[in-house]
Design an enzyme around this catalytic site. Sequence first.
Site, short mmCIF file in Angstrom:
data_model
loop_
_atom_site.label_atom_id
_atom_site.label_comp_id
_atom_site.label_asym_id
_atom_site.label_seq_id
_atom_site.Cartn_x
_atom_site.Cartn_y
_atom_site.Cartn_z
N SER A 169 5.38 -11.08 -29.22
CA SER A 169 4.59 -11.42 -28.04
C SER A 169 3.34 -10.55 -28.01
CB SER A 169 5.41 -11.20 -26.77
OG SER A 169 4.66 -11.54 -25.62
N HIS A 208 -6.46 -7.42 -23.85
CA HIS A 208 -7.50 -7.37 -22.83
C HIS A 208 -8.72 -6.66 -23.42
CE1 HIS A 208 -5.15 -8.87 -19.43
NE2 HIS A 208 -4.14 -8.15 -19.91
N HIS A 249 -3.31 -14.58 -25.35
CA HIS A 249 -1.86 -14.40 -25.34
C HIS A 249 -1.26 -15.27 -26.42
CE1 HIS A 249 1.97 -16.41 -24.12
NE2 HIS A 249 2.38 -15.16 -24.09
N ASN A 261 2.85 -16.04 -28.23
CA ASN A 261 4.26 -15.73 -28.28
C ASN A 261 4.93 -16.71 -29.23
OD1 ASN A 261 7.17 -16.50 -27.16
ND2 ASN A 261 6.78 -14.37 -26.64
N ARG A 310 8.99 -17.30 -30.79
CA ARG A 310 10.32 -16.77 -30.53
C ARG A 310 11.42 -17.72 -31.02
NH1 ARG A 310 7.73 -18.48 -26.07
NH2 ARG A 310 8.67 -20.15 -24.84
N HIS A 336 -9.61 -25.00 -29.47
CA HIS A 336 -8.70 -26.14 -29.41
C HIS A 336 -8.70 -26.94 -30.71
CE1 HIS A 336 -6.83 -26.29 -25.41
NE2 HIS A 336 -7.87 -25.59 -25.02
N HIS A 361 -0.46 -21.37 -6.75
CA HIS A 361 -0.91 -20.85 -5.46
C HIS A 361 -2.44 -20.74 -5.40
CE1 HIS A 361 -0.57 -17.35 -8.09
NE2 HIS A 361 -1.40 -16.70 -7.30
#
Length: 297
Positions: free
Chosen positions: A90, A94, A104, A106, A108, A139, A169
């Site tokens: 992972s 920054h 980011h 990851n 797994r 992309h 949110h």
Amino acid sequence: MTKEQISAYFQELQDQICNSLEKADGKGKFHEDNWQRDGGGGGRSRVIQSGKIIEKGGVMFSAVWGDLHEKMLASMGLTEKVDFFATGVSIVLHPASPRVPIIHMNVRYFEMSNGTFWFGGGIDLTPHYVVEEDAKWFHNYLKKACDKHNEAYYPKFKTWADDYFFNTHRNETRGIGGIFFDYQKIDETRSKEQLFAFVKEIGESFAPIYTHFMKKNKDLPFTENEKTFQMLRRGRYVEFNLVHDRGTKFGLETNGRTESILMSMPPVANWVYDYKPEPNSEEEKTLGLLKKGIDWV
């Protein structure tokens, strides 16, 4: 292939990525912590801080096992106790400059003692300022990587990323998305070896993708206002990771190493009450592009 072979590959991938990032940064070096999990297994946490380009980042490897937590059992609809084995790499980086994006990745593998196993992963980009040329390059790179294995992967996993990396949110995406996939199991169309080959393709895409952006954008000038906006965007990144991210929740619920799990947090972030960008500003343009369903290819 065995879970030990998959875990060994992920350790090699961690080595490859760290070497590439150190070379591209030119100053920062990774500090390694080896840790053990009380319930079984452990990992290698590698963190880079105060680099020339990367302000803070981590490339984390883990291989952990033991009893599956009751909350995880319930989420999978299981009533009997089972053991699990989980391994992967992972990464969150920054950068110091608001002109270099957050990234980011990851990859797994998860296996249970009842014989069930699957692969998961993904890679997504969070620019502080969305540059359409960069978004299209990113992309298109991912689409070509996916198409080598299955032309249905990119559109499916791109939509999955749009839906997953979404701050409900705030009603905005975390960044410009990428690809996200989980619970990828064998079927009549693909073997375990084929799934693993795809996961390796994505894992090995990371270094060329991010070193491209490091080299391209590291010397671009920026203003104090742009640095302030970077802090606000970092704040939204924190919100997603603490409120929505499943990996964070899984790590904490399985008694993972807290320092490694929360490595994804930026070194500094900010929140401004009821922030509104200036009309027709670059900040307003970026916020307008943080939405699902944009066709970047």
